[in-house]
Design a protein around this motif. Structure first.
Motif, PDB file in Angstrom:
ATOM      1  N   LYS A  30      47.871  84.493  20.520  1.00  0.00           N
ATOM      2  CA  LYS A  30      47.330  83.531  19.567  1.00  0.00           C
ATOM      3  C   LYS A  30      46.747  84.296  18.382  1.00  0.00           C
ATOM      4  CE  LYS A  30      46.144  79.816  22.804  1.00  0.00           C
ATOM      5  NZ  LYS A  30      45.048  79.026  23.399  1.00  0.00           N
ATOM      6  N   HIS A 331      50.577  69.598  25.959  1.00  0.00           N
ATOM      7  CA  HIS A 331      50.545  70.666  24.961  1.00  0.00           C
ATOM      8  C   HIS A 331      51.972  71.039  24.580  1.00  0.00           C
ATOM      9  CE1 HIS A 331      50.108  74.682  23.201  1.00  0.00           C
ATOM     10  NE2 HIS A 331      48.882  74.309  22.895  1.00  0.00           N
ATOM     11  N   SER A 334      54.211  73.355  26.603  1.00  0.00           N
ATOM     12  CA  SER A 334      54.465  73.026  28.000  1.00  0.00           C
ATOM     13  C   SER A 334      55.748  72.221  28.147  1.00  0.00           C
ATOM     14  CB  SER A 334      53.295  72.221  28.584  1.00  0.00           C
ATOM     15  OG  SER A 334      52.092  72.955  28.519  1.00  0.00           O
ATOM     16  N   ALA A 403      40.011  71.355  20.105  1.00  0.00           N
ATOM     17  CA  ALA A 403      41.301  71.346  20.798  1.00  0.00           C
ATOM     18  C   ALA A 403      42.454  71.544  19.819  1.00  0.00           C
ATOM     19  CB  ALA A 403      41.477  70.028  21.553  1.00  0.00           C
ATOM     20  N   ASP A 406      42.788  75.025  18.504  1.00  0.00           N
ATOM     21  CA  ASP A 406      43.298  75.962  19.499  1.00  0.00           C
ATOM     22  C   ASP A 406      44.785  75.693  19.739  1.00  0.00           C
ATOM     23  OD1 ASP A 406      43.578  77.863  21.468  1.00  0.00           O
ATOM     24  OD2 ASP A 406      42.528  76.713  23.007  1.00  0.00           O
ATOM     25  N   ASP A 407      45.608  76.122  18.802  1.00  0.00           N
ATOM     26  CA  ASP A 407      47.057  76.033  18.928  1.00  0.00           C
ATOM     27  C   ASP A 407      47.534  74.586  19.055  1.00  0.00           C
ATOM     28  OD1 ASP A 407      49.617  77.173  19.005  1.00  0.00           O
ATOM     29  OD2 ASP A 407      49.613  77.296  21.199  1.00  0.00           O
ATOM     30  N   ASN A 409      46.407  71.745  20.367  1.00  0.00           N
ATOM     31  CA  ASN A 409      46.437  71.242  21.735  1.00  0.00           C
ATOM     32  C   ASN A 409      46.226  69.725  21.744  1.00  0.00           C
ATOM     33  OD1 ASN A 409      46.230  70.716  24.466  1.00  0.00           O
ATOM     34  ND2 ASN A 409      44.956  72.508  24.889  1.00  0.00           N
ATOM     35  N   ALA A 412      44.731  68.110  25.066  1.00  0.00           N
ATOM     36  CA  ALA A 412      43.277  68.154  25.199  1.00  0.00           C
ATOM     37  C   ALA A 412      42.611  67.221  24.198  1.00  0.00           C
ATOM     38  CB  ALA A 412      42.779  69.581  24.999  1.00  0.00           C
TER      39      ALA A 412
END
Length: 531
Positions: A30, A331, A334, A403, A406-407, A409, A412
């Motif tokens: 990341k 996400h 995934s 969230a 953080d990439d 997400n 989340a």
């Protein structure tokens, strides 16, 4: 399909301060997002080969990167999103022969189908939809440059990229030169190395072709994306997206030919989304449009004949919003496990929000969909003071932003929205707010402010943008379900009145097991689907 214009871009002073981190497939870590020419951001996403109707797997990337763009704009960036259309390809040629109509007609029909489905899923952030056939001069010039620089060679009308000449080849997919495989068949005998790949293909009899310095032919797949991204975004741009199945060979080859042609990295951040699978194995739609994923297994794979195609029918049954929500609750890196159960579960989750929106309108007199939230991150900041509800909602907002920082997400982030739903419904119940409540009282004012914050956050995800349409089966099924539940509520009431509490509890517990919660209130018993 350009929906974002200069006039609608968020100003650079709208507060670019968020420490957004992106997982870069190239570095396998990341990294803090630092655009090349902030506040401007260029994003390129590999789009479809338009030879057949789009399926749900084709929607994964566009929904993800539509959301990425929404969030970056919300954070103050000026984003240009490019999704290409491949309208010349072996599969298009085969489909043209099968149907007995020109390739251009098939491409036009299937592009219209693709765009229609994107619209239904709320994907409206695309700025450029370049087509390969509109960029033949750029493609040919690109290949000429690679030949001049010694990275490509021509053999009998075919042109190949020489992978040995690129010392960085294989870094994206973490493969050695010995592990590479290129095209087989007749082309294999012409290549210097088995890993070399086609930039230009000599025309076969009856195939669509363009004039070039190497004779009549057509471009290879990989060179199309390199030429189109360069034409719109330049030598190096910020983000390149696509499915994991495209990492090799497509993105590896794009990266090689672009960096060698321009003497600069093609992309700063490579973002790869996970694949959609039917069960634990098997990518929806089969192989990528041209190659198999290196880890793809055949088990559980949904072919077009088994339901991967005909997305319009799926939208009719489930609505575009439900499908978008289904895709975003995981996400992006995934695997998405596709199935009717998952879509139904997403629908049940959405209904919990829809019911809150109805309560919100009854109490405040305002439609949730008509609220005017902050358009950017800085304007959305607020001081909750000592208001307990707003303190909680402020915390939800902070967790939502963390969230997404953080990439991206979204899974989340959506979880925090469910937190807000529980908080808001509990607040309404505890304060005994209803349609008869004073619209000017402090509690209603707090609820209205909280709703506006939630509207701000959901807009970032592209959900709850407008009132949800009914699915094709909703009206009749909902009416029948309500009648059945009301009958059971009546039977439960009678049982309780005659002190047969065991029967009353059994009815309640059985309904709960079926996903229906009974709500005993002073004015009577209501029901809702369990979220």
């Amino acid at each position: 399909m350009s929906t974002a214009t200069a006039s609608s871009s968020v100003s650079a002073n709208a507060g670019i301060k968020a420490p957004i981190r992106i997982y870069n497939t190239l570095s396998k870590t990341k990294e803090v997002f630092q655009p090349l020419h902030s506040p401007k951001v260029g994003i390129y996403l590999c789009g479809p080969t338009v030879y057949a109707e789009s399926h749900i797997g084709h929607m994964v990337g566009p929904v993800i990167f539509d959301t990425v763009k929404r969030y970056l704009r919300y954070c103050g960036y000026e984003v240009s999103l490019v999704i290409n259309i491949t309208d010349v390809d072996d599969k298009l040629i085969a489909k043209s022969r099968e149907r007995g109509i020109p390739i251009s007609q098939i491409a036009c029909e299937m592009t219209a189908d693709y765009l229609s489905n994107l619209k239904e899923l709320g994907v409206n952030q695309i700025d450029h939809l370049p087509r390969a056939t509109d960029h033949m001069p750029q493609i040919i010039h690109f290949i000429e440059t690679l030949i001049e620089k010694g990275y490509a060679y021509e053999v009998d009308g075919d042109v190949f990229f020489d992978v040995i000449k690129d010392p960085n080849y294989g870094q994206l997919s973490n493969r050695s030169i010995d592990a590479q495989q290129g095209e087989g068949g007749e082309a294999a005998a012409k290549k210097k190395s088995s890993g070399d790949f086609a930039l230009w293909k000599n025309a076969r009899a009856g195939e669509i072709a363009w004039e070039s310095p190497w004779g009549q032919g057509r471009p290879g797949w990989h060179i199309e994306c390199s030429a189109m991204s360069h034409e719109i975004l330049g030598d190096t741009f910020d983000i390149h997206g696509g499915g994991l199945d495209l990492m090799f060979p497509h993105h590896e080859n794009e990266r090689a030919q672009s960096s060698c042609c321009h003497g600069a990295p093609m992309v700063k951040y490579w973002m790869h989304n996970g694949l959609m699978r039917a069960g634990e194995k098997g990518k929806v739609g089969g192989k990528s449009d041209r190659e198999a994923s290196v880890d793809e297994a055949g088990e559980g794979k949904i072919s077009r004949s088994k339901g991967a195609g005909g997305l319009a029918e799926l939208i009719r049954r489930h609505t575009g919003e439900r499908i978008r929500f289904f895709l975003l609750r995981t996400h992006y890196r995934s695997t998405i496990v596709y199935g009717e159960d998952g879509l139904q579960e997403a629908g049940t989750s959405l209904e919990a929000f829809y019911r809150f929106f109805e309560r919100f309108t009854e109490i405040t007199g305002e439609s949730f969909y008509d609220l005017q939230p902050a358009k950017n991150r800085v304007d959305g900041e607020f001081d909750p003071k000592k208001d307990s509800l707003l303190i909680d909602i402020h915390g939800v907002r902070e967790r939502f932003l963390a969230a997404m920082d953080d990439d991206f997400n979204t899974g989340a982030a959506i979880s925090t929205l469910f937190d807000s739903l529980r908080l808001l419904n509990r607040f309404i119940d505890e304060k005994k707010l209803n349609a008869n409540s004073d619209k000017q009282c402090p509690e209603v004012a707090s609820l209205a402010k909280a709703g506006t914050v939630i509207r701000e956050l959901t807009s970032v995800l592209g959900i709850f943008v407008k009132a949800a349409p009914k699915t094709s089966d909703d009206d009749g099924d909902a009416a029948l379900l309500d009648e059945v539940v009301q009958l059971l509520i009546h039977l439960r009431k009678e049982a309780r009145e005659r002190k047969d509490y065991a029967t009353g509890d059994a009815i309640r517990d059985r309904l709960s097991a079926l996903g229906i919660a009974l709500l005993d209130k002073k004015e009577g018993t209501a029901w809702e689907r369990s979220s």
